[in-house]
Structures are given as C-alpha cells and as structure tokens.
Design an enzyme around this catalytic site. Structure first.
Site, PDB file in Angstrom:
ATOM      1  N   ARG A   5     -63.056   5.252 -19.224  1.00 49.87           N
ATOM      2  CA  ARG A   5     -62.830   4.820 -20.506  1.00 49.87           C
ATOM      3  C   ARG A   5     -63.980   4.573 -21.249  1.00 49.87           C
ATOM      4  NH1 ARG A   5     -62.785  -0.765 -20.811  1.00 49.87           N
ATOM      5  NH2 ARG A   5     -61.439  -1.919 -22.308  1.00 49.87           N
ATOM      6  N   ASP A  38     -77.691   6.801  -3.458  1.00 52.99           N
ATOM      7  CA  ASP A  38     -78.252   8.179  -3.214  1.00 52.99           C
ATOM      8  C   ASP A  38     -79.299   8.458  -3.694  1.00 52.99           C
ATOM      9  OD1 ASP A  38     -76.322   9.665  -3.811  1.00 52.99           O
ATOM     10  OD2 ASP A  38     -76.722  10.884  -1.342  1.00 52.99           O
ATOM     11  N   MET A  91     -70.320   4.217   5.421  1.00 55.26           N
ATOM     12  CA  MET A  91     -70.642   5.402   4.754  1.00 55.26           C
ATOM     13  C   MET A  91     -72.424   5.455   4.165  1.00 55.26           C
ATOM     14  SD  MET A  91     -67.194   6.453   3.308  1.00 55.26           S
ATOM     15  CE  MET A  91     -65.402   7.529   3.624  1.00 55.26           C
ATOM     16  N   ASP A 142     -74.511  13.333  -6.164  1.00 51.69           N
ATOM     17  CA  ASP A 142     -75.179  14.213  -6.187  1.00 51.69           C
ATOM     18  C   ASP A 142     -74.457  15.440  -6.615  1.00 51.69           C
ATOM     19  OD1 ASP A 142     -78.614  15.180  -4.905  1.00 51.69           O
ATOM     20  OD2 ASP A 142     -76.747  15.381  -3.382  1.00 51.69           O
ATOM     21  N   ASP A 197     -72.214   5.586  -2.557  1.00 55.76           N
ATOM     22  CA  ASP A 197     -73.727   5.627  -1.479  1.00 55.76           C
ATOM     23  C   ASP A 197     -75.367   5.764  -2.127  1.00 55.76           C
ATOM     24  OD1 ASP A 197     -71.902   7.179  -0.508  1.00 55.76           O
ATOM     25  OD2 ASP A 197     -73.042   9.165  -0.640  1.00 55.76           O
ATOM     26  N   THR A 223     -71.292   7.078  -7.186  1.00 55.91           N
ATOM     27  CA  THR A 223     -70.603   7.434  -6.148  1.00 55.91           C
ATOM     28  C   THR A 223     -71.316   6.075  -5.259  1.00 55.91           C
ATOM     29  OG1 THR A 223     -72.106   8.066  -4.156  1.00 55.91           O
ATOM     30  CG2 THR A 223     -73.383   8.159  -5.841  1.00 55.91           C
ATOM     31  N   ARG A 234     -67.953  -1.612  21.554  1.00 58.59           N
ATOM     32  CA  ARG A 234     -67.531  -1.111  20.369  1.00 58.59           C
ATOM     33  C   ARG A 234     -67.659  -0.227  19.526  1.00 58.59           C
ATOM     34  NH1 ARG A 234     -64.289  -2.064  24.918  1.00 58.59           N
ATOM     35  NH2 ARG A 234     -63.086  -3.265  25.502  1.00 58.59           N
ATOM     36  N   LYS A 253     -80.247 -12.232  23.238  1.00 54.91           N
ATOM     37  CA  LYS A 253     -81.248 -14.225  23.203  1.00 54.91           C
ATOM     38  C   LYS A 253     -80.263 -15.089  23.057  1.00 54.91           C
ATOM     39  CE  LYS A 253     -85.750 -11.967  22.766  1.00 54.91           C
ATOM     40  NZ  LYS A 253     -86.376 -10.916  22.238  1.00 54.91           N
ATOM     41  N   CYS A 303     -65.015  21.745  -5.633  1.00 54.32           N
ATOM     42  CA  CYS A 303     -65.056  22.888  -6.022  1.00 54.32           C
ATOM     43  C   CYS A 303     -65.542  24.519  -5.294  1.00 54.32           C
ATOM     44  CB  CYS A 303     -64.635  22.828  -8.189  1.00 54.32           C
ATOM     45  SG  CYS A 303     -64.084  24.287  -8.706  1.00 54.32           S
ATOM     46  N   VAL A 312     -65.952   6.559 -21.833  1.00 54.17           N
ATOM     47  CA  VAL A 312     -67.172   6.761 -22.447  1.00 54.17           C
ATOM     48  C   VAL A 312     -66.140   8.072 -23.455  1.00 54.17           C
ATOM     49  CG1 VAL A 312     -67.075   9.817 -22.283  1.00 54.17           C
ATOM     50  CG2 VAL A 312     -68.191   7.778 -20.848  1.00 54.17           C
ATOM     51  N   THR A 313     -64.625   7.148 -23.272  1.00 53.41           N
ATOM     52  CA  THR A 313     -63.533   7.744 -24.127  1.00 53.41           C
ATOM     53  C   THR A 313     -63.966   6.901 -25.395  1.00 53.41           C
ATOM     54  OG1 THR A 313     -61.843   8.457 -22.172  1.00 53.41           O
ATOM     55  CG2 THR A 313     -61.979   7.977 -24.341  1.00 53.41           C
ATOM     56  N   ARG A 314     -63.865   5.677 -25.338  1.00 50.39           N
ATOM     57  CA  ARG A 314     -63.657   4.840 -26.598  1.00 50.39           C
ATOM     58  C   ARG A 314     -65.335   4.889 -27.416  1.00 50.39           C
ATOM     59  NH1 ARG A 314     -59.729   0.165 -23.933  1.00 50.39           N
ATOM     60  NH2 ARG A 314     -58.453   2.048 -23.905  1.00 50.39           N
TER      61      ARG A 314
HETATM   62  P1  ADP Z   1     -71.095  14.704  -4.993  1.00 50.67           P
HETATM   63  O1  ADP Z   1     -71.087  14.750  -6.145  1.00 50.67           O
HETATM   64  O2  ADP Z   1     -70.042  13.131  -4.521  1.00 50.67           O
HETATM   65  O3  ADP Z   1     -71.746  14.559  -4.194  1.00 50.67           O
HETATM   66  P2  ADP Z   1     -70.149  17.008  -3.532  1.00 50.67           P
HETATM   67  O4  ADP Z   1     -71.493  17.319  -3.607  1.00 50.67           O
HETATM   68  O5  ADP Z   1     -68.859  17.281  -3.336  1.00 50.67           O
HETATM   69  O6  ADP Z   1     -69.928  15.574  -3.678  1.00 50.67           O
HETATM   70  O7  ADP Z   1     -70.152  17.975  -4.984  1.00 50.67           O
HETATM   71  C1  ADP Z   1     -68.955  18.061  -6.020  1.00 50.67           C
HETATM   72  C2  ADP Z   1     -69.311  19.797  -6.586  1.00 50.67           C
HETATM   73  O8  ADP Z   1     -69.753  19.299  -7.075  1.00 50.67           O
HETATM   74  C3  ADP Z   1     -69.020  20.786  -5.838  1.00 50.67           C
HETATM   75  O9  ADP Z   1     -67.707  20.210  -5.647  1.00 50.67           O
HETATM   76  C4  ADP Z   1     -69.182  21.302  -6.166  1.00 50.67           C
HETATM   77  O10 ADP Z   1     -67.975  21.759  -7.261  1.00 50.67           O
HETATM   78  C5  ADP Z   1     -70.435  21.112  -7.373  1.00 50.67           C
HETATM   79  N1  ADP Z   1     -71.783  21.227  -6.551  1.00 50.67           N
HETATM   80  C6  ADP Z   1     -72.574  20.340  -6.371  1.00 50.67           C
HETATM   81  N2  ADP Z   1     -73.515  20.912  -5.415  1.00 50.67           N
HETATM   82  C7  ADP Z   1     -73.639  22.384  -6.261  1.00 50.67           C
HETATM   83  C8  ADP Z   1     -73.897  23.656  -6.615  1.00 50.67           C
HETATM   84  N3  ADP Z   1     -75.721  23.387  -5.931  1.00 50.67           N
HETATM   85  N4  ADP Z   1     -74.382  24.436  -7.073  1.00 50.67           N
HETATM   86  C9  ADP Z   1     -73.034  24.289  -8.368  1.00 50.67           C
HETATM   87  N5  ADP Z   1     -72.328  23.404  -8.189  1.00 50.67           N
HETATM   88  C10 ADP Z   1     -72.092  22.688  -7.313  1.00 50.67           C
END
Ligand code: ADP
Length: 326
Positions: A24, A133, A173, A106, A131, A129, A250, A215, A76, A26-28
């Site tokens: 939202r 990280d 996670m 990442d 995470d 994310t 557990r 303890k 992808c 970025v678009t606006r």
């Molecule tokens: P996140 O962004 O949550 O860390 P992923 O590690 O699954 O998730 O990365 C998301 C997408 O980014 C991948 O499915 C791929 O299309 C692209 N991607 C990730 N690493 C690379 C890479 N080294 N080179 C090219 N595309 C990448």
C-alpha cells in the site's frame, strides 16, 4: 540517468504480516510522486509469466490490516537461472517498467542483487520477513507480529506445561536465526532459548538441565529455533529422552501460525515508512539498496551488505533470560 516513470512492485519468498501495508505504501507514495505503478503477481514468477496489473490507489484500499500479501508470493526456481532472468527483463521492457521494488527476505534480495548486476534496472528492496535475519536493519517487517503470535501461543501452552509438570520444547521459525526464539522466550517468560548462534560455544541443553530446570519450578518451557544446526525441538526432545529419561518431555512446533494474522501497529508503521522510503530512494536515484531502519531512522543498505549472514544477536538478552529464569 533517465527519469523513472513506472515502478514495478512484487512480494517474494515467505509471506510476512505487514507486506500488504508495504504494498500500500509503495503504491500510494509512487502515485503521490506522479509515478505509474504496476503490481507483479507471485514474486519473480510473475515477471517471467507476465502476470502484471496497473495499480491505482484503490487497488491497495483496505489492506493495511491484512496479513499475507495481495500480490501473492511464490518461490521461483527459473529466476535462479540466467535464462529465467532474461525473460524477466524482457517482461519489464514490454511493460515499460523502469524500476523495481522487491519486498521479501534474504533469498528475494539475493535474487534482486543478481538481477541488478546483470541488467540496468534500479531495484530497491524492502525487508519483509518474520525471521529478522537481514543485516543493516534493526528489524524487518513481520518480525514483531510473529513475536506476538509466539508469545500468545506460549502463554497457552504454559497452562498445560504447569498443570502436568512437563518440560516443553516449542519450536519457532527463524531460518537459522535465533531472534524469534530468544525474544519470544523473554516475552513469554520461558526458561531458556536454544539458538543456532551460540551452538558451538556451549551445550545449551546441558546448561539448561544443570543450571535451571526444575530448581524451583514444576514445569519448564524452552523455545528452540528451527534449524538444521540445533536439530529443532524434535532433536532436543530425542536427546532428553536418551540422556535425561527422568523428564516428561513434550514438543510443540508452532509452524505457519507464526507467519499469519493481522500485523501489529509496529509492523504496520514500519512497513508504511519503509514502503514510502523505497519510492524516496528511487526518486533520489538510489539503486540496489535495501531500506533499513536503524535507531528509528531510515537508512539505505547495499544489497551486498543486507544479505550477508552476519546479523548478530544481542548477547545481553541471553544473559537477561538466564537471570530471569532462576
Ligand atoms: P525469502 O525471500 O523469504 O528468503 P526464498 O529464499 O525462497 O525466500 O527466495 C525467494 C525467491 O527469490 C526464490 O524463489 C527465487 O525466485 C529468488 N532467489 C533466491 N535466491 C536467489 C538467487 N541466488 N538467485 C536468483 N534468484 C534467487
């Protein structure tokens, strides 16, 4: 440098609460600055298949409070290959998109970095994310919401843990990062967190059993960061069964509930600021940077730095957790 006219926007990788607030913003912010915006569906896959729609302000109405991402997200594999990225670039040219905003973790920013090295297109990343990280930013979009979800879940599990006098390992996670486990443990009053960052330094399980567990209490909750390094909560439970069979253990794996839900106020505000800042960055001719936040100020972090796996945990927090769990 040619003036940017049209910005493409995608969300990629694991979804995180607050991604919609970033979409939202970025678009606006783009429309406010008289730029065209195109929404690219399903992350990098949409760039390859051409699943792209022009976005107006009303395409992003009523989403600031929604978890997930209206742009959908995907992993992808083709984008890992030069051929796939070539197709993606052709799509951008065909659509008249001359700058890209990538909201993701990442992996998504690693992909953005490679794409920007191969083709002359300004790309700005927004850290989405749970995470936390990514390097060079104090926090990432979705982290605060996930932390709150973990806290609420652990509060509920504690009722059973204390009624039955059990040792519970709760896996959270984090993808090899212990931020959620450590801060989740402090927020929920857990006895310990087992995190990958200090794996080689101390035997965290042994320390827990020797110094803290039982303890003065009749139950214990330990948050374990998911990770091949720690073996996760299952790995811990197996070890306890073998080495300390006197304990009633557990395991709960919180799983995807951590990624869902309406974003907290903090995440909505962070995502709104970062999304608007992504457009500012492009207007200032920045390229190949991630938007970060440091000491409440927006900063630009080069992709190469952002994706370096060197974000450190705050060791004072480990100490605080130890002190508070006596
Ligand atoms: P996140 O962004 O949550 O860390 P992923 O590690 O699954 O998730 O990365 C998301 C997408 O980014 C991948 O499915 C791929 O299309 C692209 N991607 C990730 N690493 C690379 C890479 N080294 N080179 C090219 N595309 C990448």
């Amino acid at each position: 440098m040619a003036k940017i006219k049209c910005v493409g926007l995608l969300t990629s990788g694991g979804d995180a609460p607050g991604m919609n607030a970033a979409v939202r913003a970025v678009t606006r912010a783009a429309i406010y600055n008289s730029l065209e915006v195109k929404g690219i569906y399903r992350g990098y896959r949409g760039l390859i298949t051409g699943e792209i729609l022009p976005f107006k302000t009303n395409n992003v109405s009523n989403i600031v409070q929604q978890g997930g991402t209206i742009l959908k997200t995907a992993r992808c594999l083709e984008f890992h290959e030069p051929e796939g990225r070539k197709t993606a670039y052709k799509t951008l040219q065909k659509e008249g998109i001359d700058a890209l905003v990538v909201i993701g973790g990442d992996g998504s920013l690693s992909g953005a970095r490679i794409f920007a090295q191969e083709y002359n297109i300004p790309i700005v990343g927004v850290p989405g994310t749970i995470d936390n990280d990514l390097n060079g930013t104090d926090t990432t979009i979705g982290y605060d919401t996930a932390l709150n979800t973990i806290m609420q879940a652990v509060d509920k599990i504690r009722d059973t843990a204390s009624s039955h006098e059990r040792l519970f390992f709760i896996e959270v996670m984090g993808r090899d990062a212990g931020f959620l486990a450590l801060n989740g443990a402090i927020a929920s009053g857990a006895e310990a967190a087992i995190i990958p960052e200090i794996w080689t330094e101390v035997d965290q399980l042994e320390e827990l059993i020797k110094t803290g567990f039982r303890k003065s209490k009749n139950s214990s909750i330990v948050l374990v960061a998911e990770s091949e390094i720690t073996g996760g909560a299952m790995g811990m439970a197996e070890r306890v069964k073998k080495e300390y069979p006197q304990y009633d253990v557990r395991v709960t794996i919180l799983g995807h509930i951590q990624r869902g839900g309406s974003p907290t106020a903090s995440d909505r505000i962070l995502a709104s600021r970062m999304g608007a800042a992504a457009i500012d960055a492009l207007m200032e001719d920045q390229r190949n940077v991630m938007i970060g936040i440091q000491d409440d100020e927006i900063v630009y972090v080069p992709f190469s730095k952002a994706i370096k796996k060197e974000k450190t945990i705050n060791r004072d927090l480990l100490n605080t957790l130890r002190i508070l769990s006596i």
